[in-house]
Design an enzyme around this catalytic site. Structure first.
Site, PDB file in Angstrom:
ATOM      1  N   ASP A   1      26.251  27.363  39.740  1.00  0.00           N
ATOM      2  CA  ASP A   1      26.451  28.384  40.749  1.00  0.00           C
ATOM      3  C   ASP A   1      25.326  28.284  41.776  1.00  0.00           C
ATOM      4  OD1 ASP A   1      27.269  30.804  41.946  1.00  0.00           O
ATOM      5  OD2 ASP A   1      27.857  31.602  39.985  1.00  0.00           O
TER       6      ASP A   1
ATOM      7  N   ASP B   1      28.335  30.560  46.050  1.00  0.00           N
ATOM      8  CA  ASP B   1      28.415  32.017  46.125  1.00  0.00           C
ATOM      9  C   ASP B   1      28.606  32.481  47.583  1.00  0.00           C
ATOM     10  OD1 ASP B   1      27.974  34.554  44.617  1.00  0.00           O
ATOM     11  OD2 ASP B   1      26.261  34.778  45.961  1.00  0.00           O
TER      12      ASP B   1
ATOM     13  N   GLU C   1      33.248  30.690  46.970  1.00  0.00           N
ATOM     14  CA  GLU C   1      33.636  32.087  46.816  1.00  0.00           C
ATOM     15  C   GLU C   1      33.711  32.686  48.206  1.00  0.00           C
ATOM     16  OE1 GLU C   1      32.271  36.234  44.703  1.00  0.00           O
ATOM     17  OE2 GLU C   1      30.897  35.048  45.894  1.00  0.00           O
TER      18      GLU C   1
ATOM     19  N   HIS D   1      32.916  37.691  36.523  1.00  0.00           N
ATOM     20  CA  HIS D   1      31.831  38.598  36.166  1.00  0.00           C
ATOM     21  C   HIS D   1      31.712  39.787  37.116  1.00  0.00           C
ATOM     22  CE1 HIS D   1      30.458  36.052  39.332  1.00  0.00           C
ATOM     23  NE2 HIS D   1      29.428  36.839  39.534  1.00  0.00           N
ATOM     24  N   ASP D   2      32.523  39.811  38.177  1.00  0.00           N
ATOM     25  CA  ASP D   2      32.492  40.935  39.120  1.00  0.00           C
ATOM     26  C   ASP D   2      33.724  41.827  38.983  1.00  0.00           C
ATOM     27  OD1 ASP D   2      30.149  39.928  40.334  1.00  0.00           O
ATOM     28  OD2 ASP D   2      31.305  38.779  41.808  1.00  0.00           O
TER      29      ASP D   2
HETATM   30  O1  TEU Z   1      29.850  38.291  44.795  1.00  0.00           O
HETATM   31  C1  TEU Z   1      30.254  38.491  46.095  1.00  0.00           C
HETATM   32  C2  TEU Z   1      31.001  39.711  46.383  1.00  0.00           C
HETATM   33  O2  TEU Z   1      31.113  40.088  47.528  1.00  0.00           O
HETATM   34  C3  TEU Z   1      31.643  40.463  45.319  1.00  0.00           C
HETATM   35  O3  TEU Z   1      32.566  39.975  44.513  1.00  0.00           O
HETATM   36  C4  TEU Z   1      30.848  41.612  44.928  1.00  0.00           C
HETATM   37  O4  TEU Z   1      30.613  41.616  43.567  1.00  0.00           O
HETATM   38  C5  TEU Z   1      31.671  42.784  45.348  1.00  0.00           C
HETATM   39  O5  TEU Z   1      31.692  42.812  46.737  1.00  0.00           O
HETATM   40  C6  TEU Z   1      31.101  44.028  44.857  1.00  0.00           C
HETATM   41  O6  TEU Z   1      32.044  45.028  45.101  1.00  0.00           O
HETATM   42  C7  TEU Z   1      28.930  37.289  44.549  1.00  0.00           C
HETATM   43  C8  TEU Z   1      28.614  37.227  43.072  1.00  0.00           C
HETATM   44  O7  TEU Z   1      29.783  36.853  42.380  1.00  0.00           O
HETATM   45  C9  TEU Z   1      28.069  38.539  42.647  1.00  0.00           C
HETATM   46  O8  TEU Z   1      27.866  38.633  41.267  1.00  0.00           O
HETATM   47  C10 TEU Z   1      26.776  38.744  43.401  1.00  0.00           C
HETATM   48  O9  TEU Z   1      26.267  40.018  43.138  1.00  0.00           O
HETATM   49  C11 TEU Z   1      26.958  38.600  44.911  1.00  0.00           C
HETATM   50  O10 TEU Z   1      27.728  37.460  45.264  1.00  0.00           O
HETATM   51  C12 TEU Z   1      25.636  38.430  45.587  1.00  0.00           C
HETATM   52  O11 TEU Z   1      25.091  37.177  45.313  1.00  0.00           O
END
Ligand code: TEU
Length: 567
Positions: free
Chosen positions: A96, A197, A248, A322-323
Site C-alpha cells: 500500500d 492510496d 484507490e 478496512h474502511d
Molecule cells: O481512504 C480514502 C477515503 O477517502 C476513504 O475510504 C475514507 O476512509 C472515507 O472517506 C472515510 O469516510 C484511504 C484509506 O483506505 C484509509 O484507510 C485512510 O484513512 C485514508 O485513505 C487516508 O490515507
C-alpha cells in the site's frame, strides 16, 4: 502467459490478522504463518495495508518513513521471508503506497517545519485570511478544516485527512522522484504489486473556496493526475505483466477511470471506485441511518461494468475493505439467513467482470462487532464524527447507532480463526475488541464443512481459474429494474454464464430473459438448484449457471460442476 485478469486479491489488514508475538497487534510473521490457509483458498495476491513506521494516528496511513517497517509489525527480514514463502505458494505481495500525504512526523515535514526551503516545497502551504481564517473552506475527510496553522511560519498546510497527514506537493518534481524511488525500493525487496492510496487526489487544481461543497471538486481527478500516474509507471514497474497496480479513487468519475485503468493508457491496471458503497448514504454524507437503495446499487454496479468494459478498462470489484462495514451486516442478514446471504453477496462480486478483492474475514461471513461505547472505538474518523454528531445536538444513543453501522472499525476487529476467547488472533490483549460471535463464526469451524461460506468462496475463486468466461466475458444486466433480483449474463467465445441472485429474504419467482435450456448449475447456495427458465428463488438464493459453446441449447451439457453445486 501470466494474466492478472485471472487473479483474485485477498486483503490483509496486518494489525488485525494474526499476532505471532502476543503483543495484541497482528504482524508480518503472523501473515506468513497463515500462508497455507491462503494458498488453500486459492488467492493469487495479498494486499497488505501499510506496516511502515508511523505514529498510527490513522492506522498506518500516516507514514513517517516509507522505507522502514514499524517494529510492531516486524523486520525487513520478516518481510523478505513473507515474500519468499508466498512466492513458493504462487502468491504475490502487493503493498500500500500512501503518496497523497505523509505523517507530519516524517523527516521531510520536520525539515520543512525547521525552515528548510527545499523540504517546505514538499508540502502545500498557503497564507490564511487576515482575520485568522484558513486559506479556503475545504473540509478534511475526517471532519473540520483541511488546513492547519503553523504559527512559527505564519502559514497553513493542507491536510485532506487528519491534521497529522500533510498533503504532498506533487507539482514539485523532487517529490515525484522521491516517491518513484520508494516504489523501486519495494520492488527490490520483493513486492509484486501496489495499491495507491487516494491517488486521484494528488493533483490539486485551484485553491478556491467551494461555494457548493467541501472542496473535493477542486482536487479530485485534478488537472495533472493522469500525467503523474503515467510518469510514475514508466519510471518503475512499466509494462511488467507480473506487477498488479490498483488505484484507490475517491469520488471519481467513470470517464477518468477509463484512463486510469484503460488497457492501453499506461497508468494502472485497475481502480477502486466507491459509488456503489454510498447507497446507504444521503448524498456524500455517510453519518446518517437510511436503508440501502437496491435499485441505485444495481444501477451503479451495472453502469460501471458496462462502461468500463466498453472502454477496455478494468475494474476492481469488491464489497469490503478496512474502511467499509462488513457486507453481510450491510446488505445481507446477520440472522437466520446469515450463511445464504453471505454466499449470495460473494457470488455477486466474484462473477463480475474485474478483479475480485476479498477482505479478511469476508470469506467466513464476519459481521460488524456491535460496539456500544466510545472506548471500544479506535478509528480517528469514528471518534471525530461521534463528537461532531453530538455537537450537532444528536442524542448519544443515536450517535452510537450511526457508528455501529458506518464506523470503519466495523471491519478492523480481529480475524476470527477459532472459537477461543481472542478468536485465535492473539494470546495477548487485542488492540481492538474481538467480535463476540467468534465462537460461532470462525475459520476452524468452516474449513471442514462442505456447506460453509468459506467453501463457497473457495469455489468462487476456483471458478475464475477454470472458466474463461468468468475472467474474460462481457457483461449484460438481466431484468435490471426487478425490485429484488440482481442478475446478469457474461459471454465469451460462445460460452455463457448467467448469475441470478435474490437480494432479499422474501422468496421470489423469477423468469429469466435468457432461455436456460442446456445450462448447468456450477454453484448455488441451496441444494437441488436446477436451471429452469422460471426459477423459484428462496431467501438470498444465488445461482451460477453455465452453458459451454459446445453444448447445443437443447442438449443438457457444459462442463461438469467444479464443486458439486450444492445442488
Ligand atoms: O481512504 C480514502 C477515503 O477517502 C476513504 O475510504 C475514507 O476512509 C472515507 O472517506 C472515510 O469516510 C484511504 C484509506 O483506505 C484509509 O484507510 C485512510 O484513512 C485514508 O485513505 C487516508 O490515507
Amino acid at each position: 502467459m501470466f494474466d492478472f485478469r485471472k487473479s483474485v486479491v485477498y486483503q490483509v489488514y496486518p494489525k488485525s490478522f494474526c499476532d505471532s508475538d502476543a503483543d495484541g497487534l497482528g504482524d508480518l510473521a503472523g501473515v506468513t504463518a497463515k500462508l497455507d490457509y491462503l494458498a488453500w483458498l486459492g488467492v493469487d495476491y495479498l494486499w497488505l495495508n501499510p506496516f511502515f513506521v508511523s505514529p498510527q494516528r490513522d492506522n498506518g496511513y500516516d507514514i513517517a518513513d516509507y522505507r522502514a517497517i514499524d517494529p510492531r509489525f516486524g523486520t525487513m527480514a520478516d518481510f523478505q521471508a513473507l515474500c519468499r514463502e508466498a512466492g513458493k505458494r504462487n502468491i504475490r505481495i502487493m503493498l500500500d503506497m500512501v503518496f497523497n500525504h505523509t505523517s507530519t512526523a516524517h523527516e521531510w515535514f520536520q525539515k520543512a517545519l525547521a525552515g528548510d526551503p527545499v523540504y517546505e516545497d514538499y508540502y502545500i502551504w498557503r497564507e490564511g485570511g487576515p482575520d485568522g481564517t484558513p486559506p479556503n473552506n475545504w473540509q478534511s475527510k475526517f471532519g473540520g478544516s483541511a488546513w492547519a496553522y503553523v504559527p512559527e511560519k505564519g502559514k497553513w498546510y493542507l491536510h485532506l485527512f487528519d491534521r497529522t497527514q500533510a498533503d504532498l506537493n506533487w507539482e514539485n518534481p523532487r517529490v515525484r522522484a522521491e516517491l518513484r524511488d520508494v516504489v523501486r525500493f519495494w520492488m527490490d525487496q520483493g513486492a509484486k504489486g501496489f495499491r495507491f492510496d487516494v491517488v486521484n487526489l494528488i493533483s490539486k487544481g485551484s485553491y478556491e473556496s467551494d461555494g457548493q461543497g467541501d472542496g473535493r471538486r477542486f482536487y479530485t481527478d485534478g488537472p495533472r493526475v493522469h500525467e503523474f500516474l503515467h510518469e510514475l509507471r514508466q519510471s518503475t514497474f512499466g509494462d511488467d505483466p507480473e506487477f498488479v497496480t490498483v488505484g484507490e479513487m475517491s469520488s471519481t468519475t467513470m470517464e477518468h477511470c477509463y484512463r486510469y485503468a484503460g488497457a492501453d493508457t499506461g497508468e494502472l491496471n485497475m481502480v477502486f471506485s466507491f459509488h456503489h458503497l454510498k447507497v446507504d448514504f444521503v448524498g456524500n454524507e455517510k453519518w446518517v441511518l437510511v436503508p440501502f437503495d437496491f435499485q441505485q446499487l444495481k444501477d451503479i454496479l451495472f453502469s460501471w461494468q458496462t462502461g468500463m468494459s466498453s472502454h477496455n478498462a478494468w475494474n476492481a470489484v469488491f464489497w469490503c475493505n478496512h474502511d467499509q462495514p462488513r457486507v453481510v451486516s450491510r446488505f445481507g442478514d446477520e440472522g437466520e439467513s446469515w450463511a445464504q446471504s453471505a454466499k449470495m453477496l460473494g457470488t455477486v462480486i466474484h462473477c463480475l467482470r474485474g478483479t475480485p478483492y476479498l477482505y479478511q474475514g469476508e470469506e467466513i461471513g464476519m459481521t460488524n462487532p456491535g460496539f456500544t461505547s466510545l472506548g471500544q472505538y479506535r478509528d480517528v474518523e469514528s471518534i471525530n464524527h461521534f463528537h461532531i454528531l453530538r455537537d450537532r445536538g444528536l442524542h448519544e444513543d443515536s450517535a452510537y447507532a450511526i457508528l455501529r453501522v458506518h464506523s470503519r472499525d466495523n471491519s478492523r476487529t480481529p480475524m476470527q480463526w477459532d472459537a477461543t476467547g481472542k478468536a485465535g488472533f492473539t494470546t495477548g490483549t487485542p488492540w481492538i475488541g474481538v467480535t463476540p460471535n467468534c465462537d460461532r463464526i470462525n475459520v476452524a469451524s468452516q474449513l471442514d464443512d462442505p456447506d460453509s461460506i468459506l467453501r463457497h468462496y473457495k469455489a468462487l475463486i476456483a471458478l475464475r481459474k477454470r472458466y474463461d468466461v468468468v475472467a474474460y466475458g462481457d457483461f449484460q444486466p438481466l431484468d435490471p429494474r426487478h425490485p429484488s433480483v440482481l442478475a446478469y449474463q457474461r459471454q465469451h467465445q460462445g460460452d455463457t454464464l448467467v448469475v441470478v441472485n435474490n437480494f432479499y429474504r422474501k422468496p421470489v419467482q423469477w423468469t429469466c430473459p435468457v432461455d436456460l435450456t442446456g445450462f448447468t448449475c456450477l454453484l448455488s447456495n441451496y441444494p437441488g438448484s436446477t436451471p429452469q427458465t422460471t426459477l423459484q428463488l428462496p431467501p438470498y438464493a444465488s445461482l451460477v449457471l453455465y452453458r459451454s459453446a459446445g453444448a447445443s441449447p437443447r442438449t443438457p451439457g457444459g462442463a461438469p460442476p467444479l464443486h458439486p453445486a450444492r445442488g
